[in-house]
Design a protein around this motif. Structure first.
Motif, PDB file in Angstrom:
ATOM      1  N   ASN A 184      -9.100   8.882   8.559  1.00  0.00           N
ATOM      2  CA  ASN A 184      -9.388  10.290   8.856  1.00  0.00           C
ATOM      3  C   ASN A 184      -9.738  11.071   7.595  1.00  0.00           C
ATOM      4  N   THR A 185      -9.004  10.788   6.499  1.00  0.00           N
ATOM      5  CA  THR A 185      -9.230  11.496   5.241  1.00  0.00           C
ATOM      6  C   THR A 185     -10.619  11.202   4.690  1.00  0.00           C
ATOM      7  N   LEU A 186     -11.021   9.941   4.734  1.00  0.00           N
ATOM      8  CA  LEU A 186     -12.358   9.566   4.253  1.00  0.00           C
ATOM      9  C   LEU A 186     -13.446  10.165   5.150  1.00  0.00           C
ATOM     10  N   TYR A 187     -13.229  10.143   6.460  1.00  0.00           N
ATOM     11  CA  TYR A 187     -14.244  10.656   7.384  1.00  0.00           C
ATOM     12  C   TYR A 187     -14.406  12.167   7.247  1.00  0.00           C
ATOM     13  N   TYR A 188     -13.318  12.862   6.970  1.00  0.00           N
ATOM     14  CA  TYR A 188     -13.365  14.314   6.785  1.00  0.00           C
ATOM     15  C   TYR A 188     -14.298  14.690   5.628  1.00  0.00           C
ATOM     16  N   LYS A 189     -14.404  13.801   4.639  1.00  0.00           N
ATOM     17  CA  LYS A 189     -15.256  14.054   3.475  1.00  0.00           C
ATOM     18  C   LYS A 189     -16.606  13.324   3.576  1.00  0.00           C
ATOM     19  N   ARG A 190     -17.038  12.989   4.776  1.00  0.00           N
ATOM     20  CA  ARG A 190     -18.203  12.114   4.932  1.00  0.00           C
ATOM     21  C   ARG A 190     -19.501  12.724   4.419  1.00  0.00           C
ATOM     22  N   PHE A 191     -19.597  14.050   4.347  1.00  0.00           N
ATOM     23  CA  PHE A 191     -20.843  14.672   3.878  1.00  0.00           C
ATOM     24  C   PHE A 191     -20.900  14.771   2.350  1.00  0.00           C
ATOM     25  N   PHE A 192     -19.772  14.589   1.698  1.00  0.00           N
ATOM     26  CA  PHE A 192     -19.715  14.486   0.233  1.00  0.00           C
ATOM     27  C   PHE A 192     -18.585  13.508  -0.069  1.00  0.00           C
ATOM     28  N   PRO A 193     -18.813  12.218   0.192  1.00  0.00           N
ATOM     29  CA  PRO A 193     -17.708  11.248   0.284  1.00  0.00           C
ATOM     30  C   PRO A 193     -16.978  11.014  -1.024  1.00  0.00           C
ATOM     31  N   TYR A 194     -15.719  10.613  -0.867  1.00  0.00           N
ATOM     32  CA  TYR A 194     -15.031   9.996  -1.991  1.00  0.00           C
ATOM     33  C   TYR A 194     -15.759   8.689  -2.297  1.00  0.00           C
ATOM     34  N   TYR A 195     -16.210   8.515  -3.542  1.00  0.00           N
ATOM     35  CA  TYR A 195     -16.904   7.283  -3.899  1.00  0.00           C
ATOM     36  C   TYR A 195     -15.859   6.235  -4.254  1.00  0.00           C
ATOM     37  N   SER A 196     -15.140   5.797  -3.216  1.00  0.00           N
ATOM     38  CA  SER A 196     -14.079   4.811  -3.405  1.00  0.00           C
ATOM     39  C   SER A 196     -14.161   3.783  -2.285  1.00  0.00           C
ATOM     40  N   PHE A 197     -13.831   2.566  -2.629  1.00  0.00           N
ATOM     41  CA  PHE A 197     -13.885   1.468  -1.674  1.00  0.00           C
ATOM     42  C   PHE A 197     -12.504   0.834  -1.648  1.00  0.00           C
ATOM     43  N   ASN A 198     -11.853   0.929  -0.481  1.00  0.00           N
ATOM     44  CA  ASN A 198     -10.419   0.719  -0.407  1.00  0.00           C
ATOM     45  C   ASN A 198     -10.020  -0.429   0.511  1.00  0.00           C
ATOM     46  N   VAL A 199      -8.915  -1.062   0.150  1.00  0.00           N
ATOM     47  CA  VAL A 199      -8.197  -1.951   1.061  1.00  0.00           C
ATOM     48  C   VAL A 199      -6.750  -1.482   1.090  1.00  0.00           C
ATOM     49  N   LEU A 200      -6.176  -1.489   2.275  1.00  0.00           N
ATOM     50  CA  LEU A 200      -4.782  -1.078   2.459  1.00  0.00           C
ATOM     51  C   LEU A 200      -4.027  -2.262   3.027  1.00  0.00           C
ATOM     52  N   GLY A 201      -2.942  -2.643   2.380  1.00  0.00           N
ATOM     53  CA  GLY A 201      -2.167  -3.781   2.843  1.00  0.00           C
ATOM     54  C   GLY A 201      -0.704  -3.452   2.960  1.00  0.00           C
ATOM     55  N   GLY A 202      -0.017  -4.154   3.850  1.00  0.00           N
ATOM     56  CA  GLY A 202       1.417  -3.920   4.017  1.00  0.00           C
ATOM     57  C   GLY A 202       1.964  -4.665   5.213  1.00  0.00           C
ATOM     58  N   LEU A 203       3.065  -4.152   5.757  1.00  0.00           N
ATOM     59  CA  LEU A 203       3.700  -4.723   6.938  1.00  0.00           C
ATOM     60  C   LEU A 203       3.629  -3.722   8.078  1.00  0.00           C
ATOM     61  N   ASP A 204       3.330  -4.203   9.285  1.00  0.00           N
ATOM     62  CA  ASP A 204       3.280  -3.305  10.430  1.00  0.00           C
ATOM     63  C   ASP A 204       4.696  -3.078  10.975  1.00  0.00           C
ATOM     64  N   THR A 205       4.792  -2.405  12.109  1.00  0.00           N
ATOM     65  CA  THR A 205       6.103  -2.040  12.652  1.00  0.00           C
ATOM     66  C   THR A 205       6.900  -3.253  13.128  1.00  0.00           C
ATOM     67  N   GLU A 206       6.230  -4.395  13.304  1.00  0.00           N
ATOM     68  CA  GLU A 206       6.912  -5.623  13.714  1.00  0.00           C
ATOM     69  C   GLU A 206       7.224  -6.530  12.517  1.00  0.00           C
ATOM     70  N   GLY A 207       6.894  -6.076  11.314  1.00  0.00           N
ATOM     71  CA  GLY A 207       7.161  -6.870  10.123  1.00  0.00           C
ATOM     72  C   GLY A 207       6.089  -7.900   9.813  1.00  0.00           C
ATOM     73  N   LYS A 208       4.956  -7.818  10.504  1.00  0.00           N
ATOM     74  CA  LYS A 208       3.859  -8.748  10.260  1.00  0.00           C
ATOM     75  C   LYS A 208       2.910  -8.184   9.203  1.00  0.00           C
ATOM     76  N   GLY A 209       2.318  -9.057   8.415  1.00  0.00           N
ATOM     77  CA  GLY A 209       1.367  -8.620   7.408  1.00  0.00           C
ATOM     78  C   GLY A 209       0.119  -8.026   8.028  1.00  0.00           C
ATOM     79  N   CYS A 210      -0.412  -6.980   7.407  1.00  0.00           N
ATOM     80  CA  CYS A 210      -1.637  -6.354   7.915  1.00  0.00           C
ATOM     81  C   CYS A 210      -2.509  -5.923   6.738  1.00  0.00           C
ATOM     82  N   VAL A 211      -3.804  -6.067   6.910  1.00  0.00           N
ATOM     83  CA  VAL A 211      -4.786  -5.633   5.924  1.00  0.00           C
ATOM     84  C   VAL A 211      -5.837  -4.802   6.634  1.00  0.00           C
TER      85      VAL A 211
END
Length: 226
Positions: free
Chosen positions: A103-130
């Motif tokens: 949502n944060t990236l889309y809000y700035k879509r007309f003048f975007p953050y020039y960043s390319f991201n990956v987010l990793g962690g554990l979901d609510t069941e303790g499984k890995g997510c990327v």
């Protein structure tokens, strides 16, 4: 010059400071890693810049691109996370943080953050997510991803070694990779060792974060410095 117009040098508000990020999700762990070189063209600005940012005890973001925009994005997400914590009395889950980043990236879509991201962690069941993103917030949950200047070199290796199920398959299949934590860790180290041999914007050091049920653990590995 025709019509009396003067030619002006092109100007851009963005610059690409290079660097590469990788994330791999397993059944009960997630590994997020990035190199520490910050560069501009053929100049190395610093050899010790962290591209990893801890958003919570179960979510870590890695970002390449224009580091001024990356830092602004990190501060924005940190503030939203704190607001959520004070309102609900608990930290935001990794899937919720993934949606907030989109949502944060889309809000700035007309003048975007020039960043390319990956987010990793554990979901609510303790499984890995990327979760992997483009600059304007389109994202998907995958078993692994890479972003940055060395992504074209690293992604074929990950595709060959991991073969995670496509999120487009129906019925949905488990996106987590079948590797053990140690096997995934070795692949991450090998991919960066290979990329630094062939790509000048990735190098110096490798920061690795492992997220599992025991918490967050950090590791550091030296890479080529030329």
């Amino acid at each position: 010059m025709a019509h009396g117009f003067k030619e002006h040098a092109t100007w851009s508000p963005y610059e690409n400071n290079g660097g590469t990020c990788v994330a791999i999700a397993g059944s009960d762990y997630c590994i997020v890693a990035a190199d520490t070189r910050l560069s501009l063209g053929y100049s190395i600005l610093t050899r010790g810049h962290s591209k990893l940012f801890k958003l919570s005890d179960t979510a870590v973001m890695a970002s390449s691109g224009f580091q001024a925009d990356v830092r602004t994005l990190q501060k924005n997400l940190e503030a939203r996370q704190k607001g959520y914590y004070h309102q609900h009395g608990k930290p935001m889950s990794c899937p919720a943080m993934a949606q907030l980043l989109s949502n944060t990236l889309y809000y700035k879509r007309f003048f975007p953050y020039y960043s390319f991201n990956v987010l990793g962690g554990l979901d609510t069941e303790g499984k890995g997510c990327v979760y992997t993103y483009d600059a304007v917030g389109s994202y998907e949950r995958t078993g692994y991803s890479t972003q940055g200047s060395g992504a074209e070199l690293i992604m074929p290796i990950l595709d060959n070694q991991l073969k995670s199920a496509s999120p487009l398959l129906y019925p949905p299949r488990e996106t987590a990779t079948p590797l053990t934590e140690q096997e995934a860790l070795e692949i991450v180290k090998d991919t960066f060792a290979s990329a630094t041999e062939r790509q000048i914007y990735t190098g110096d050091g490798l920061e690795i974060v492992v997220i599992n049920k025991d918490g967050i653990h950090k590791e550091y590995l030296d890479l080529k410095k030329d």
